[in-house]
Design an enzyme around this catalytic site. Sequence first.
Site, PDB file in Angstrom:
ATOM      1  N   ASN A 178      69.760  -4.926  59.017  1.00  0.00           N
ATOM      2  CA  ASN A 178      69.935  -3.781  58.119  1.00  0.00           C
ATOM      3  C   ASN A 178      70.143  -4.336  56.718  1.00  0.00           C
ATOM      4  O   ASN A 178      71.206  -4.876  56.416  1.00  0.00           O
ATOM      5  CB  ASN A 178      71.145  -2.955  58.586  1.00  0.00           C
ATOM      6  CG  ASN A 178      71.477  -1.826  57.639  1.00  0.00           C
ATOM      7  OD1 ASN A 178      70.713  -1.546  56.700  1.00  0.00           O
ATOM      8  ND2 ASN A 178      72.604  -1.176  57.860  1.00  0.00           N
ATOM      9  N   TRP A 179      69.109  -4.189  55.891  1.00  0.00           N
ATOM     10  CA  TRP A 179      69.173  -4.778  54.541  1.00  0.00           C
ATOM     11  C   TRP A 179      70.031  -3.941  53.592  1.00  0.00           C
ATOM     12  O   TRP A 179      70.290  -4.359  52.465  1.00  0.00           O
ATOM     13  CB  TRP A 179      67.760  -4.934  53.963  1.00  0.00           C
ATOM     14  CG  TRP A 179      66.925  -5.979  54.643  1.00  0.00           C
ATOM     15  CD1 TRP A 179      67.215  -6.649  55.797  1.00  0.00           C
ATOM     16  CD2 TRP A 179      65.656  -6.483  54.195  1.00  0.00           C
ATOM     17  NE1 TRP A 179      66.203  -7.524  56.096  1.00  0.00           N
ATOM     18  CE2 TRP A 179      65.238  -7.454  55.139  1.00  0.00           C
ATOM     19  CE3 TRP A 179      64.829  -6.204  53.095  1.00  0.00           C
ATOM     20  CZ2 TRP A 179      64.033  -8.141  55.003  1.00  0.00           C
ATOM     21  CZ3 TRP A 179      63.632  -6.875  52.970  1.00  0.00           C
ATOM     22  CH2 TRP A 179      63.238  -7.853  53.912  1.00  0.00           C
ATOM     23  N   LYS A 180      70.429  -2.753  54.018  1.00  0.00           N
ATOM     24  CA  LYS A 180      71.230  -1.854  53.172  1.00  0.00           C
ATOM     25  C   LYS A 180      70.562  -1.713  51.796  1.00  0.00           C
ATOM     26  O   LYS A 180      69.340  -1.688  51.729  1.00  0.00           O
ATOM     27  CB  LYS A 180      72.675  -2.370  53.076  1.00  0.00           C
ATOM     28  CG  LYS A 180      73.264  -2.567  54.491  1.00  0.00           C
ATOM     29  CD  LYS A 180      74.752  -2.784  54.518  1.00  0.00           C
ATOM     30  CE  LYS A 180      75.188  -2.951  55.973  1.00  0.00           C
ATOM     31  NZ  LYS A 180      76.640  -3.098  56.122  1.00  0.00           N
ATOM     32  N   HIS A 240      74.751   5.490  60.491  1.00  0.00           N
ATOM     33  CA  HIS A 240      75.494   4.290  60.092  1.00  0.00           C
ATOM     34  C   HIS A 240      76.831   4.698  59.475  1.00  0.00           C
ATOM     35  O   HIS A 240      76.922   5.718  58.791  1.00  0.00           O
ATOM     36  CB  HIS A 240      74.669   3.472  59.090  1.00  0.00           C
ATOM     37  CG  HIS A 240      75.245   2.113  58.862  1.00  0.00           C
ATOM     38  ND1 HIS A 240      76.280   1.900  57.984  1.00  0.00           N
ATOM     39  CD2 HIS A 240      74.961   0.919  59.424  1.00  0.00           C
ATOM     40  CE1 HIS A 240      76.602   0.615  58.011  1.00  0.00           C
ATOM     41  NE2 HIS A 240      75.814  -0.006  58.874  1.00  0.00           N
ATOM     42  N   GLU A 290      78.339   3.723  56.959  1.00  0.00           N
ATOM     43  CA  GLU A 290      78.322   3.914  55.490  1.00  0.00           C
ATOM     44  C   GLU A 290      77.779   5.291  55.135  1.00  0.00           C
ATOM     45  O   GLU A 290      78.181   5.891  54.137  1.00  0.00           O
ATOM     46  CB  GLU A 290      77.515   2.773  54.838  1.00  0.00           C
ATOM     47  CG  GLU A 290      78.334   1.487  54.832  1.00  0.00           C
ATOM     48  CD  GLU A 290      77.531   0.214  54.953  1.00  0.00           C
ATOM     49  OE1 GLU A 290      76.317   0.218  54.686  1.00  0.00           O
ATOM     50  OE2 GLU A 290      78.133  -0.821  55.342  1.00  0.00           O
ATOM     51  N   GLU A 321      79.277  -0.420  66.055  1.00  0.00           N
ATOM     52  CA  GLU A 321      79.687  -1.121  64.839  1.00  0.00           C
ATOM     53  C   GLU A 321      81.113  -0.710  64.467  1.00  0.00           C
ATOM     54  O   GLU A 321      81.318   0.334  63.834  1.00  0.00           O
ATOM     55  CB  GLU A 321      78.748  -0.762  63.680  1.00  0.00           C
ATOM     56  CG  GLU A 321      77.315  -1.193  63.909  1.00  0.00           C
ATOM     57  CD  GLU A 321      76.600  -1.474  62.586  1.00  0.00           C
ATOM     58  OE1 GLU A 321      75.988  -2.539  62.484  1.00  0.00           O
ATOM     59  OE2 GLU A 321      76.671  -0.650  61.658  1.00  0.00           O
ATOM     60  N   GLY A 364      80.990  -6.203  57.052  1.00  0.00           N
ATOM     61  CA  GLY A 364      81.059  -6.813  55.726  1.00  0.00           C
ATOM     62  C   GLY A 364      82.401  -7.456  55.425  1.00  0.00           C
ATOM     63  O   GLY A 364      82.677  -7.814  54.281  1.00  0.00           O
ATOM     64  N   SER A 381      79.682  -8.268  60.953  1.00  0.00           N
ATOM     65  CA  SER A 381      79.876  -9.693  60.656  1.00  0.00           C
ATOM     66  C   SER A 381      79.237 -10.621  61.700  1.00  0.00           C
ATOM     67  O   SER A 381      79.806 -11.650  62.046  1.00  0.00           O
ATOM     68  CB  SER A 381      81.366 -10.003  60.481  1.00  0.00           C
ATOM     69  OG  SER A 381      81.894  -9.263  59.385  1.00  0.00           O
ATOM     70  N   GLY A 387      73.969  -7.118  59.163  1.00  0.00           N
ATOM     71  CA  GLY A 387      73.919  -6.743  57.751  1.00  0.00           C
ATOM     72  C   GLY A 387      73.708  -7.962  56.882  1.00  0.00           C
ATOM     73  O   GLY A 387      72.596  -8.490  56.752  1.00  0.00           O
ATOM     74  N   GLY A 388      74.791  -8.464  56.293  1.00  0.00           N
ATOM     75  CA  GLY A 388      74.723  -9.559  55.321  1.00  0.00           C
ATOM     76  C   GLY A 388      73.859 -10.746  55.739  1.00  0.00           C
ATOM     77  O   GLY A 388      73.055 -11.245  54.947  1.00  0.00           O
TER      78      GLY A 388
END
Length: 255
Positions: free
Chosen positions: A9-11, A95, A97, A167, A173, A213, A234-235
């Site tokens: 997920n590149w957000k 998600h 977010e 999640e 993150g 993470s 993610g990251g």
Amino acid sequence: MRKTIIAGNWKMYKTLKDGQELAVALRRDLYKIENTDIVICPPFTLLGFLADALESSNIAVGAQDLYWQEEGAFTGEVSPAMIKDAGCLYVIIGHSERRQFFDETNETVNKKIKAALKCGLIPIVCVGENLQEREADKTFKVIEEHINKGLADISASDMSKIIVAYEPVWAIGTGKTATPEQAQEVHKFIRGLLSKIYGQEAAEGIRIQYGGSVKPENITELMNKPDVDGALVGGASLKAESFAAIVTKASEVTK
Ligand code: 13P
């Protein structure tokens, strides 16, 4: 046997040039992987370009959200058919977010899942508790609501197409991964809920990803757990080296 699925997920990261470079690098580094579904979910602006760049590769493209209406005067929204037309196979729905910053609810999640399925997109449905909820011992209650309301009126045959992503919000993150035991505990609980709704055989076939993470250093021990079928990253999906390492290590875990 459930096929492992790793999604990035590149957000809200990457311009077109950076995204293309990353996609090309992943294509080069991961072309040999056959036993794992690989997905990248870039921002809307990159979807069509990256679907082209990854055509006839083993990497699929997904969107990070959609709107449930087919078309109309909904400024700023993107329909399921538009996402399909851009070359996507997957779409992330619900998600944390989106729940936290953009008023996503279990009810809108449910509408979006149905719209995605109708269009032939595979939903990756996110569920998970925040820190306050975990500390108040409400993890299972929150997950149960996310599952029961988010998946309301979804048939067993549709459910077989859906991916669930657990999640925990406190692990996103933050560098604070759920321990493999914590992940397994909730994944098992989710499979139990799905079993109550859809029966044990159907529930055994549904893939549940862990997200929060995930890194090359922790993917193997997470994947070693019986109910962890993949990861939503993610990251660490923003760099070819770390995402390719996660996919490769996950593909090497046999259960
Ligand atoms: P991080 O891997 O950066 O914690 O993000 C997880 C996530 O939200 C994936 O959807």
